[in-house]
Design a protein around this motif. Structure first.
Motif, PDB file in Angstrom:
ATOM      1  N   GLU A 139      -8.918 -10.213  14.124  1.00  0.00           N
ATOM      2  CA  GLU A 139      -8.741  -8.837  14.307  1.00  0.00           C
ATOM      3  C   GLU A 139      -7.573  -8.232  13.648  1.00  0.00           C
ATOM      4  OE1 GLU A 139     -11.721 -10.602  17.296  1.00  0.00           O
ATOM      5  OE2 GLU A 139      -9.625 -11.049  16.668  1.00  0.00           O
ATOM      6  N   HIS A 140      -6.668  -8.998  13.782  1.00  0.00           N
ATOM      7  CA  HIS A 140      -5.261  -8.691  13.191  1.00  0.00           C
ATOM      8  C   HIS A 140      -5.552  -8.608  11.841  1.00  0.00           C
ATOM      9  CE1 HIS A 140      -0.745  -8.625  12.741  1.00  0.00           C
ATOM     10  NE2 HIS A 140      -1.101  -9.128  11.382  1.00  0.00           N
ATOM     11  N   CYS A 141      -5.716  -9.584  11.189  1.00  0.00           N
ATOM     12  CA  CYS A 141      -6.169  -9.691   9.820  1.00  0.00           C
ATOM     13  C   CYS A 141      -7.150  -8.351   9.352  1.00  0.00           C
ATOM     14  CB  CYS A 141      -6.499 -11.138   9.369  1.00  0.00           C
ATOM     15  SG  CYS A 141      -5.261 -12.335   9.853  1.00  0.00           S
ATOM     16  N   LEU A 142      -8.255  -8.376   9.887  1.00  0.00           N
ATOM     17  CA  LEU A 142      -9.246  -7.420   9.524  1.00  0.00           C
ATOM     18  C   LEU A 142      -8.615  -5.993   9.662  1.00  0.00           C
ATOM     19  CD1 LEU A 142     -12.400  -8.934  11.098  1.00  0.00           C
ATOM     20  CD2 LEU A 142     -12.016  -8.338   8.679  1.00  0.00           C
ATOM     21  N   CYS A 143      -7.813  -5.819  10.507  1.00  0.00           N
ATOM     22  CA  CYS A 143      -7.089  -4.354  10.565  1.00  0.00           C
ATOM     23  C   CYS A 143      -6.286  -4.143   9.610  1.00  0.00           C
ATOM     24  CB  CYS A 143      -6.261  -4.401  11.897  1.00  0.00           C
ATOM     25  SG  CYS A 143      -5.605  -2.641  12.236  1.00  0.00           S
ATOM     26  N   LEU A 144      -5.528  -5.166   8.883  1.00  0.00           N
ATOM     27  CA  LEU A 144      -4.973  -5.018   7.666  1.00  0.00           C
ATOM     28  C   LEU A 144      -5.673  -4.581   6.503  1.00  0.00           C
ATOM     29  CD1 LEU A 144      -2.079  -7.580   8.174  1.00  0.00           C
ATOM     30  CD2 LEU A 144      -1.875  -5.293   9.021  1.00  0.00           C
ATOM     31  N   VAL A 145      -6.828  -5.122   6.654  1.00  0.00           N
ATOM     32  CA  VAL A 145      -7.970  -5.111   5.444  1.00  0.00           C
ATOM     33  C   VAL A 145      -8.197  -3.699   5.506  1.00  0.00           C
ATOM     34  CG1 VAL A 145     -10.107  -5.606   4.582  1.00  0.00           C
ATOM     35  CG2 VAL A 145      -8.714  -7.534   5.408  1.00  0.00           C
ATOM     36  N   ILE A 146      -8.646  -2.982   6.562  1.00  0.00           N
ATOM     37  CA  ILE A 146      -8.998  -1.661   6.885  1.00  0.00           C
ATOM     38  C   ILE A 146      -7.698  -0.741   6.470  1.00  0.00           C
ATOM     39  CG2 ILE A 146      -9.655  -0.024   8.631  1.00  0.00           C
ATOM     40  CD1 ILE A 146     -11.295  -2.663  10.068  1.00  0.00           C
ATOM     41  N   SER A 147      -6.679  -1.131   6.941  1.00  0.00           N
ATOM     42  CA  SER A 147      -5.353  -0.408   6.706  1.00  0.00           C
ATOM     43  C   SER A 147      -5.574  -0.184   5.057  1.00  0.00           C
ATOM     44  CB  SER A 147      -4.076  -0.866   7.093  1.00  0.00           C
ATOM     45  OG  SER A 147      -3.848  -1.820   6.484  1.00  0.00           O
ATOM     46  N   GLU A 148      -5.723  -1.239   4.415  1.00  0.00           N
ATOM     47  CA  GLU A 148      -5.849  -1.212   2.695  1.00  0.00           C
ATOM     48  C   GLU A 148      -6.705  -0.226   2.365  1.00  0.00           C
ATOM     49  OE1 GLU A 148      -3.363  -2.020   1.189  1.00  0.00           O
ATOM     50  OE2 GLU A 148      -2.382  -3.869   2.008  1.00  0.00           O
ATOM     51  N   LEU A 149      -8.017  -0.463   2.939  1.00  0.00           N
ATOM     52  CA  LEU A 149      -9.070   0.714   2.689  1.00  0.00           C
ATOM     53  C   LEU A 149      -8.635   2.211   3.137  1.00  0.00           C
ATOM     54  CD1 LEU A 149     -12.236  -1.305   4.039  1.00  0.00           C
ATOM     55  CD2 LEU A 149     -11.542  -1.009   1.628  1.00  0.00           C
ATOM     56  N   MET A 150      -7.730   2.351   3.861  1.00  0.00           N
ATOM     57  CA  MET A 150      -7.489   3.661   4.417  1.00  0.00           C
ATOM     58  C   MET A 150      -6.397   4.116   3.549  1.00  0.00           C
ATOM     59  SD  MET A 150      -9.283   4.618   6.676  1.00  0.00           S
ATOM     60  CE  MET A 150     -10.551   3.423   6.199  1.00  0.00           C
ATOM     61  N   GLU A 151      -5.662   3.358   2.958  1.00  0.00           N
ATOM     62  CA  GLU A 151      -4.699   3.554   1.861  1.00  0.00           C
ATOM     63  C   GLU A 151      -5.661   3.973   0.427  1.00  0.00           C
ATOM     64  OE1 GLU A 151      -1.655   0.672   1.079  1.00  0.00           O
ATOM     65  OE2 GLU A 151      -0.923   0.754   3.148  1.00  0.00           O
ATOM     66  N   ALA A 152      -6.742   3.477   0.293  1.00  0.00           N
ATOM     67  CA  ALA A 152      -7.907   3.905  -0.708  1.00  0.00           C
ATOM     68  C   ALA A 152      -8.066   5.195  -0.621  1.00  0.00           C
ATOM     69  CB  ALA A 152      -8.808   2.807  -0.857  1.00  0.00           C
ATOM     70  N   VAL A 153      -8.472   5.424   0.682  1.00  0.00           N
ATOM     71  CA  VAL A 153      -8.889   6.797   0.844  1.00  0.00           C
ATOM     72  C   VAL A 153      -7.552   7.806   0.393  1.00  0.00           C
ATOM     73  CG1 VAL A 153      -9.621   8.570   2.877  1.00  0.00           C
ATOM     74  CG2 VAL A 153     -10.691   6.285   2.706  1.00  0.00           C
ATOM     75  N   GLU A 154      -6.644   7.500   0.970  1.00  0.00           N
ATOM     76  CA  GLU A 154      -5.090   8.351   0.804  1.00  0.00           C
ATOM     77  C   GLU A 154      -4.919   8.525  -0.772  1.00  0.00           C
ATOM     78  OE1 GLU A 154      -3.517  10.382   2.752  1.00  0.00           O
ATOM     79  OE2 GLU A 154      -5.232  10.049   4.025  1.00  0.00           O
ATOM     80  N   ALA A 155      -5.156   7.657  -1.614  1.00  0.00           N
ATOM     81  CA  ALA A 155      -5.206   7.767  -2.779  1.00  0.00           C
ATOM     82  C   ALA A 155      -6.222   8.624  -3.493  1.00  0.00           C
ATOM     83  CB  ALA A 155      -5.316   6.377  -3.488  1.00  0.00           C
ATOM     84  N   ASP A 156      -7.398   8.389  -3.051  1.00  0.00           N
ATOM     85  CA  ASP A 156      -8.455   9.208  -3.441  1.00  0.00           C
ATOM     86  C   ASP A 156      -8.066  10.920  -2.933  1.00  0.00           C
ATOM     87  OD1 ASP A 156     -11.239   9.769  -4.299  1.00  0.00           O
ATOM     88  OD2 ASP A 156     -11.616  10.439  -2.417  1.00  0.00           O
ATOM     89  N   ARG A 157      -7.806  10.855  -2.022  1.00  0.00           N
ATOM     90  CA  ARG A 157      -7.443  12.380  -1.350  1.00  0.00           C
ATOM     91  C   ARG A 157      -6.268  13.057  -2.072  1.00  0.00           C
ATOM     92  NH1 ARG A 157      -5.847  12.567   4.561  1.00  0.00           N
ATOM     93  NH2 ARG A 157      -6.171  14.667   4.249  1.00  0.00           N
TER      94      ARG A 157
END
Length: 194
Positions: free
Chosen positions: A27-45
């Motif tokens: 769960e810890h590791c998957l949360c870090l994956v998701i945090s990278e995906l959210m950084e992709a969203v921020e880059a898109d925004r």
């Protein structure tokens, strides 16, 4: 593309940089994956789509080959043209998944052209953020709806990221390789707590 070779490289780099000095949950590791995906969203925004970052990187990198130390040239070109763009953040998410596969000794299946085509097509009727949301929820959905083991969840997330990158016309393998090279030059835990 041999994703198992990339998995081994990502895992080795993470170990060498202290990311696996202590046992962490899936769960810890998957949360870090998701945090990278959210950084992709921020880059898109922010409009950091990285449409020409590959060609700009190569132009900068090759500009002064004899005058500047190679490693420094690479880092400067990467930081100026690639780092924190949408493709870079998708690469980060993929690298974290590859690392988790390495940590848990999970083989990554070969993605066929048909599989990649279907993953790309699934993005056609979604916005970028909807596609990222769908990828982010794969672990929970696939565990409870389809009873997928962790390996199936991680393979599905990787395939979905590759499909999204293909949909966006991003050379994800190139970005993964550049980011891994950059990560190999960084300090322990990249200067972060975890």
């Amino acid at each position: 593309m041999n994703l198992n070779e990339l998995r081994d490289r990502a895992y080795k780099t993470a170990c060498n940089h202290g990311f696996h000095d202590e046992e962490l949950s899936n769960e810890h590791c998957l949360c870090l994956v998701i945090s990278e995906l959210m950084e992709a969203v921020e880059a898109d925004r922010k409009g950091r789509l990285g449409k020409k970052c590959k060609s700009r990187f190569e132009m900068d990198y090759n500009r002064y080959p004899a005058l500047v130390e190679e490693e420094k040239r690479f880092k400067c070109s990467f930081e100026k043209n690639v780092k924190d763009t949408l493709p870079d953040e998708l690469a980060d998410a993929a690298i974290r998944l590859l690392d988790l596969c390495g940590l848990r000794k999970i083989d990554i299946e070969d993605f066929t052209e048909e599989m990649l085509y279907e993953a790309e097509e699934s993005c056609n009727d979604e916005t970028f953020t909807e596609s990222v949301y769908a990828i982010s929820t794969i672990p929970i959905r696939y565990e409870y709806e389809y009873d997928y083991p962790l390996g199936g969840q991680l393979n599905s997330m990787l395939l979905a990221i590759f499909g999204l990158a293909k949909h966006l016309d991003i050379d994800l393998i190139w970005h993964i390789n550049q980011k891994m090279r950059y990560n190999e030059l960084r300090e322990n835990k990249h200067g972060k707590k975890y």
